[in-house]
Design a protein around this motif. Structure first.
Motif, mmCIF file in Angstrom:
data_model
loop_
_atom_site.group_PDB
_atom_site.id
_atom_site.type_symbol
_atom_site.label_atom_id
_atom_site.label_comp_id
_atom_site.label_asym_id
_atom_site.label_seq_id
_atom_site.Cartn_x
_atom_site.Cartn_y
_atom_site.Cartn_z
ATOM 1 N N GLY A 158 4.963 4.032 9.235
ATOM 2 C CA GLY A 158 5.620 2.597 9.139
ATOM 3 C C GLY A 158 6.005 2.455 10.392
ATOM 4 N N LEU A 159 6.424 3.857 11.197
ATOM 5 C CA LEU A 159 6.608 2.889 12.671
ATOM 6 C C LEU A 159 5.142 2.743 12.836
ATOM 7 C CD1 LEU A 159 7.867 3.449 15.024
ATOM 8 C CD2 LEU A 159 7.407 6.029 15.937
ATOM 9 N N ALA A 160 3.789 3.472 12.912
ATOM 10 C CA ALA A 160 2.241 2.629 13.100
ATOM 11 C C ALA A 160 2.455 1.337 13.175
ATOM 12 C CB ALA A 160 1.534 3.731 12.531
ATOM 13 N N VAL A 161 2.826 0.987 12.030
ATOM 14 C CA VAL A 161 2.775 -0.707 11.258
ATOM 15 C C VAL A 161 3.320 -1.465 11.769
ATOM 16 C CG1 VAL A 161 2.881 -2.828 9.513
ATOM 17 C CG2 VAL A 161 1.427 0.024 9.178
ATOM 18 N N VAL A 185 1.027 -0.769 0.104
ATOM 19 C CA VAL A 185 0.148 0.222 0.019
ATOM 20 C C VAL A 185 1.070 1.236 -0.558
ATOM 21 C CG1 VAL A 185 -1.676 0.868 1.479
ATOM 22 C CG2 VAL A 185 -1.781 -1.216 0.998
ATOM 23 N N LEU A 186 2.021 1.555 0.929
ATOM 24 C CA LEU A 186 2.497 2.747 0.917
ATOM 25 C C LEU A 186 3.799 2.589 -0.783
ATOM 26 C CD1 LEU A 186 4.274 4.970 2.575
ATOM 27 C CD2 LEU A 186 5.953 3.016 3.112
ATOM 28 N N VAL A 204 0.587 3.594 -3.296
ATOM 29 C CA VAL A 204 -0.883 5.117 -2.822
ATOM 30 C C VAL A 204 0.186 6.221 -2.664
ATOM 31 C CG1 VAL A 204 -1.398 6.363 -1.250
ATOM 32 C CG2 VAL A 204 -2.029 3.453 -1.553
ATOM 33 N N LYS A 205 0.655 7.058 -3.382
ATOM 34 C CA LYS A 205 1.420 7.724 -3.455
ATOM 35 C C LYS A 205 1.193 9.452 -2.457
ATOM 36 C CE LYS A 205 3.982 11.183 -7.172
ATOM 37 N NZ LYS A 205 3.855 11.878 -8.359
ATOM 38 N N PRO A 206 -0.170 9.617 -1.458
ATOM 39 C CA PRO A 206 -0.622 10.269 -1.336
ATOM 40 C C PRO A 206 0.725 9.977 0.357
ATOM 41 C CG PRO A 206 -1.903 10.340 -2.075
ATOM 42 C CD PRO A 206 -1.300 9.535 -2.736
ATOM 43 N N LEU A 207 0.193 8.694 0.837
ATOM 44 C CA LEU A 207 0.903 7.704 1.276
ATOM 45 C C LEU A 207 3.180 8.540 1.685
ATOM 46 C CD1 LEU A 207 -0.153 4.851 2.245
ATOM 47 C CD2 LEU A 207 -1.136 6.515 3.508
ATOM 48 N N HIS A 208 3.076 8.774 0.046
ATOM 49 C CA HIS A 208 4.501 8.831 0.884
ATOM 50 C C HIS A 208 5.070 9.572 1.110
ATOM 51 C CE1 HIS A 208 5.466 6.768 -3.966
ATOM 52 N NE2 HIS A 208 4.907 5.851 -2.567
#
Length: 537
Positions: free
Chosen positions: A39-42, A24-25, A28-32
């Motif tokens: 990433g830390l939350a995941v 997903v990261l 999905v470009k807005p997540l960049h």
């Protein structure tokens, strides 16, 4: 081997969550723009899921495969999606998910020197996505119960590691990444021959690659079993790494980022020793006994050679890498010395080394980011400039040299105690490695942190709040494993009872999980109750 099926697919969830999050990261470009907190939350969610899974694990049956899942994957070839963990597998999964959020937090500002904002976002996104994908593969490989599935994961892990080294490392990163890849692929190809041959001489069928189906059911001659063992062991020894197939590791550690080295040495290299226990011992018991003298000799060479070469290193990352070659020698010695206490110590060593080496790499990374160089002679007097950094580095170093009260002491004690019971000469040689270890940690500490200050580095800042949040859990883990290792010992001792090549007659296996604690006596806090119980019995 008995198994306990999972009511909820914990292991599959632990594999899927970071893998899907990485995809997903990436897509999905807005997540960049928020790759680092994402990433830390995941990774924190993954850690919480692993803790929740641990509450469903029955420590009273830690020698059995638990939380198992089984589904046909390629039934025509006998390949299954089969996962499950015993006490050792659970410990390694927990180690992996514990280190990943610390690596992501430590690398929070690593790419900020890139001037182009768009390039910076892509680099941060790529690093986080690769780490999350690697986390999924690490969980999967420690849970794999199918030989072919294990092999696929064994090779698939090379992909994210290759790009983590080649895209985010030092000036010679591509050369180091290629060397790592070539060594690993060479070992993997040799192992593939053994994987195919194991199926052909096994019971076959739609689940013909299951470890539980193959163990004790290989219709093979003595010489053929030995060749099969060699095909697996070479690949696992490269991964471990052992002398003389270790040379890829120092080059890789020198060029990779501190976070990549942490995951590579702290977790991924344990796949080699984990495979020796999970595959070589149950599938090839006679060949394991046959090869033990040679492997013990190679382990002793690794212990002494790794320590002596570490003393002469000028690059701090290469130094830590060579210390790990020495430590892996202790682990392999404990596996093949054919003593249950030593094998228990080797398993505990895998966890303890993962924690202390992670601390060394990450703290060294903080130092290098401030000083701008990995060369040890460029530093001096840093203890007065960065006292927290110096203190945490010293604690981590003392843990690696088995100071009582820190994580390295109990496993090294158990390995040496078990070795003395079986092979006094090997134990005496291994003890030399303990002496050498004091030199390869204390001498670099003296050169970097004591003496006159280097004027150019006299005003660099000490560890910040974020960096302290990285180091604090590692120091806590080293202290916990030093003062109260009983939970991990209880988890891995039944595995050692099942996997030991040969049980010495002096060991009372009826004592169950407290056996290693009984052997240790009162050295480790928290084991007294287990000792009294074993004595009463």
């Amino acid at each position: 081997m008995q198994t306990m099926n999972a009511a909820f697919p914990w292991l599959t969830v632990l594999i899927v969550v970071p893998l899907v999050a990485a995809a997903v990261l990436w897509l999905v470009k807005p997540l960049h723009k928020v790759a680092r907190p994402y990433g830390l939350a995941v990774s924190i969610v993954e850690l919480l899921l692993a803790i929740a899974m641990t509450t469903q694990f029955d420590m009273g049956a830690a020698g059995q495969q638990q939380l198992t899942e089984l589904a046909g994957w390629i039934p025509q070839l006998g390949v299954s999606y089969a996962v499950g963990v015993n006490g050792l597998g659970l410990a390694m999964v927990l180690l992996a998910v514990f280190l990943v959020p610390l690596v992501l937090l430590a690398a929070w500002r690593e790419q900020e020197a890139v001037p182009d904002g768009a390039v910076l976002e892509r680099r941060q996104m790529g690093f986080v996505a690769l780490v999350l994908a690697l986390e999924a593969l690490m969980v999967a490989v420690f849970a794999a119960r199918d030989v072919f599935f294990f092999y696929v994961l064994f090779e698939a892990m090379l992909i994210p590691v290759y790009f983590l080294i080649g895209n985010y490392g030092g000036p010679r990163r591509r050369t180091a990444a290629l060397k790592f890849l070539l060594y690993s692929l060479a070992g993997g190809l040799i192992m593939l021959v053994g994987v195919v041959a194991v199926y052909l001489v096994g019971p076959g069928g739609e689940q013909g690659f299951l470890i539980d189906s193959l163990a004790g059911n290989l219709e093979v001659s003595q010489s053929a079993e030995r060749w099969l063992f060699v095909s697996f062991f070479i690949a696992l020894a490269i991964k471990a790494p052992m002398w003389p197939v270790h040379t890829w590791l120092p080059d890789t550690a020198q060029q990779a980022t501190a976070g990549t080295s942490t995951l590579l040495v702290g977790v991924l290299d344990k796949v080699g020793t984990f495979g020796m226990i999970a595959l070589c011992l149950p599938l090839f018991p006679e060949a394991s006994r046959w090869a033990a003298p040679v492997i013990i000799a190679l382990a002793l060479v690794s212990i002494i050679y790794g320590g002596l070469v570490a003393i002469g290193q000028r690059d701090i990352m290469r130094l830590i890498a060579f210390t790990s070659v020495s430590h892996f020698g202790f682990i392999v010695l404990g596996i093949f010395v054919r003593d249950q206490v030593a094998l228990t110590g080797a398993m505990l060593y895998m966890v303890a080394h993962g924690v202390s080496t992670a601390a060394l790499f990450l703290i060294a990374g903080f130092l290098v980011r401030r000083g701008g160089t990995q060369q040890i002679p460029a530093y001096g007097g840093m203890q007065r400039v960065t006292p927290v950094l110096a203190g945490t580095f010293l604690i981590s170093g003392l843990a690696t040299i088995a100071l009582p009260g820190l994580s390295g002491f109990v496993p090294e004690f158990l390995v040496l105690q078990g070795t003395f019971r079986v092979n006094i000469l090997a134990a005496c040689i291994a003890v030399l490695g303990v002496i050498i270890a004091a030199l390869y940690i204390l001498l670099p500490y003296q050169r970097i942190f004591t003496g006159p200050k280097v004027p150019e580095l006299a005003r660099i800042p000490d560890l910040g709040l974020r960096e302290k949040w990285v180091v604090a859990p590692l120091v806590a883990a080293m202290l916990a494993l030093g003062f109260y290792p009983a939970p991990v010992i209880d988890a891995v001792t039944p595995v050692a009872q099942n996997a030991a090549i040969e049980q010495p007659s002096s060991i009372d296996t009826a004592r169950g999980p407290d056996q290693a604690a009984v052997a240790l006596g009162a050295t480790a806090a928290g084991t007294d109750a287990g000792t009294e119980e074993g004595t009463t019995k």
